[in-house]
Design a protein around this motif. Structure first.
Motif, PDB file in Angstrom:
ATOM      1  N   MET A   1       0.838  -1.178   0.000  1.00 50.46           N
ATOM      2  CA  MET A   1       0.000   0.000   0.000  1.00 50.46           C
ATOM      3  C   MET A   1       0.884   1.243   0.000  1.00 50.46           C
ATOM      4  O   MET A   1       1.875   1.303   0.731  1.00 50.46           O
ATOM      5  CB  MET A   1      -0.917  -0.024   1.217  1.00 50.46           C
ATOM      6  CG  MET A   1      -1.954  -1.129   1.171  1.00 50.46           C
ATOM      7  SD  MET A   1      -2.979  -1.307   2.674  1.00 50.46           S
ATOM      8  CE  MET A   1      -3.389   0.326   3.095  1.00 50.46           C
ATOM      9  N   ASP A   2       0.521   2.223  -0.763  1.00 47.68           N
ATOM     10  CA  ASP A   2       1.302   3.454  -0.861  1.00 47.68           C
ATOM     11  C   ASP A   2       1.305   4.269   0.431  1.00 47.68           C
ATOM     12  O   ASP A   2       2.169   5.115   0.626  1.00 47.68           O
ATOM     13  CB  ASP A   2       0.765   4.338  -1.986  1.00 47.68           C
ATOM     14  CG  ASP A   2       0.975   3.716  -3.351  1.00 47.68           C
ATOM     15  OD1 ASP A   2       1.843   2.832  -3.481  1.00 47.68           O
ATOM     16  OD2 ASP A   2       0.270   4.125  -4.286  1.00 47.68           O
ATOM     17  N   THR A   3       0.357   4.041   1.293  1.00 48.48           N
ATOM     18  CA  THR A   3       0.232   4.847   2.508  1.00 48.48           C
ATOM     19  C   THR A   3       0.882   4.195   3.727  1.00 48.48           C
ATOM     20  O   THR A   3       0.779   4.717   4.826  1.00 48.48           O
ATOM     21  CB  THR A   3      -1.246   5.109   2.818  1.00 48.48           C
ATOM     22  OG1 THR A   3      -1.917   3.854   2.970  1.00 48.48           O
ATOM     23  CG2 THR A   3      -1.902   5.921   1.713  1.00 48.48           C
ATOM     24  N   VAL A   4       1.550   3.072   3.542  1.00 48.53           N
ATOM     25  CA  VAL A   4       2.138   2.332   4.659  1.00 48.53           C
ATOM     26  C   VAL A   4       3.639   2.199   4.453  1.00 48.53           C
ATOM     27  O   VAL A   4       4.103   1.880   3.364  1.00 48.53           O
ATOM     28  CB  VAL A   4       1.508   0.925   4.771  1.00 48.53           C
ATOM     29  CG1 VAL A   4       2.193   0.107   5.856  1.00 48.53           C
ATOM     30  CG2 VAL A   4       0.020   1.014   5.025  1.00 48.53           C
ATOM     31  N   THR A   5       4.403   2.467   5.523  1.00 49.66           N
ATOM     32  CA  THR A   5       5.847   2.244   5.506  1.00 49.66           C
ATOM     33  C   THR A   5       6.167   1.213   6.573  1.00 49.66           C
ATOM     34  O   THR A   5       5.818   1.399   7.733  1.00 49.66           O
ATOM     35  CB  THR A   5       6.623   3.542   5.823  1.00 49.66           C
ATOM     36  OG1 THR A   5       6.289   4.518   4.843  1.00 49.66           O
ATOM     37  CG2 THR A   5       8.120   3.293   5.822  1.00 49.66           C
TER      38      THR A   5
ATOM     39  N   LEU B   1       0.803   6.594  13.495  1.00 51.18           N
ATOM     40  CA  LEU B   1      -0.319   6.731  12.574  1.00 51.18           C
ATOM     41  C   LEU B   1      -0.554   8.207  12.326  1.00 51.18           C
ATOM     42  O   LEU B   1      -0.817   8.973  13.253  1.00 51.18           O
ATOM     43  CB  LEU B   1      -1.569   6.075  13.155  1.00 51.18           C
ATOM     44  CG  LEU B   1      -1.413   4.606  13.566  1.00 51.18           C
ATOM     45  CD1 LEU B   1      -2.667   4.114  14.260  1.00 51.18           C
ATOM     46  CD2 LEU B   1      -1.094   3.750  12.364  1.00 51.18           C
ATOM     47  N   GLU B   2      -0.409   8.624  11.078  1.00 49.89           N
ATOM     48  CA  GLU B   2      -0.626  10.013  10.688  1.00 49.89           C
ATOM     49  C   GLU B   2      -1.736  10.034   9.653  1.00 49.89           C
ATOM     50  O   GLU B   2      -1.758   9.208   8.736  1.00 49.89           O
ATOM     51  CB  GLU B   2       0.650  10.617  10.129  1.00 49.89           C
ATOM     52  CG  GLU B   2       1.766  10.668  11.164  1.00 49.89           C
ATOM     53  CD  GLU B   2       3.084  11.158  10.594  1.00 49.89           C
ATOM     54  OE1 GLU B   2       3.303  11.009   9.375  1.00 49.89           O
ATOM     55  OE2 GLU B   2       3.892  11.682  11.370  1.00 49.89           O
ATOM     56  N   PHE B   3      -2.654  10.959   9.798  1.00 49.25           N
ATOM     57  CA  PHE B   3      -3.838  10.995   8.952  1.00 49.25           C
ATOM     58  C   PHE B   3      -3.854  12.253   8.089  1.00 49.25           C
ATOM     59  O   PHE B   3      -3.396  13.317   8.505  1.00 49.25           O
ATOM     60  CB  PHE B   3      -5.092  10.924   9.824  1.00 49.25           C
ATOM     61  CG  PHE B   3      -5.106   9.701  10.712  1.00 49.25           C
ATOM     62  CD1 PHE B   3      -5.491   8.479  10.214  1.00 49.25           C
ATOM     63  CD2 PHE B   3      -4.700   9.782  12.040  1.00 49.25           C
ATOM     64  CE1 PHE B   3      -5.481   7.349  11.018  1.00 49.25           C
ATOM     65  CE2 PHE B   3      -4.695   8.658  12.860  1.00 49.25           C
ATOM     66  CZ  PHE B   3      -5.092   7.436  12.340  1.00 49.25           C
ATOM     67  N   ALA B   4      -4.387  12.109   6.890  1.00 48.46           N
ATOM     68  CA  ALA B   4      -4.437  13.223   5.939  1.00 48.46           C
ATOM     69  C   ALA B   4      -5.369  14.337   6.406  1.00 48.46           C
ATOM     70  O   ALA B   4      -5.104  15.517   6.185  1.00 48.46           O
ATOM     71  CB  ALA B   4      -4.875  12.713   4.573  1.00 48.46           C
ATOM     72  N   ASP B   5      -6.437  13.976   7.073  1.00 50.18           N
ATOM     73  CA  ASP B   5      -7.411  14.959   7.551  1.00 50.18           C
ATOM     74  C   ASP B   5      -6.868  15.646   8.803  1.00 50.18           C
ATOM     75  O   ASP B   5      -6.545  14.990   9.795  1.00 50.18           O
ATOM     76  CB  ASP B   5      -8.740  14.269   7.853  1.00 50.18           C
ATOM     77  CG  ASP B   5      -9.866  15.242   8.136  1.00 50.18           C
ATOM     78  OD1 ASP B   5      -9.601  16.423   8.437  1.00 50.18           O
ATOM     79  OD2 ASP B   5     -11.032  14.816   8.044  1.00 50.18           O
TER      80      ASP B   5
ATOM     81  N   ASP C   1      -2.742  12.732  15.057  1.00 50.14           N
ATOM     82  CA  ASP C   1      -1.755  11.675  14.911  1.00 50.14           C
ATOM     83  C   ASP C   1      -1.831  10.788  16.146  1.00 50.14           C
ATOM     84  O   ASP C   1      -2.279  11.216  17.217  1.00 50.14           O
ATOM     85  CB  ASP C   1      -0.350  12.258  14.786  1.00 50.14           C
ATOM     86  CG  ASP C   1      -0.134  12.998  13.476  1.00 50.14           C
ATOM     87  OD1 ASP C   1      -0.986  12.876  12.571  1.00 50.14           O
ATOM     88  OD2 ASP C   1       0.878  13.699  13.365  1.00 50.14           O
TER      89      ASP C   1
END
Length: 68
Positions: free
Chosen positions: A1-5, A26-30, A35
């Motif tokens: 997934m592009d959103t997971v490291t 965990l960091e969120f776009a909204d 966080d």
């Protein structure tokens, strides 16, 4: 997934900030979603949102990223 490291630190790096166990940032776009530091353990998990806790975890994560 592009959103997971996923970060794995090899034993050859010796002592490091992640040796106490796994943790997840965990960091969120909204901007309304805070966080979150998620720390699992054998009987459950801790969810931390205090700015000083997040700052310490982000510093530890940055240090770990530099070891790859």
């Amino acid at each position: 997934m592009d959103t997971v490291t996923l970060q794995v630190v090899l034993d050859e790096h010796g002592v490091h900030d992640g040796m106490d166990g796994a943790f997840m940032m965990l960091e969120f776009a909204d901007d309304e979603d805070l966080d979150l530091l998620y720390v699992p353990y054998v009987a459950g998990a801790l969810h931390m949102e205090k700015p000083e806790e997040l700052a310490a975890a982000k510093l530890a994560f940055s240090t770990l990223l530099a070891k790859r």
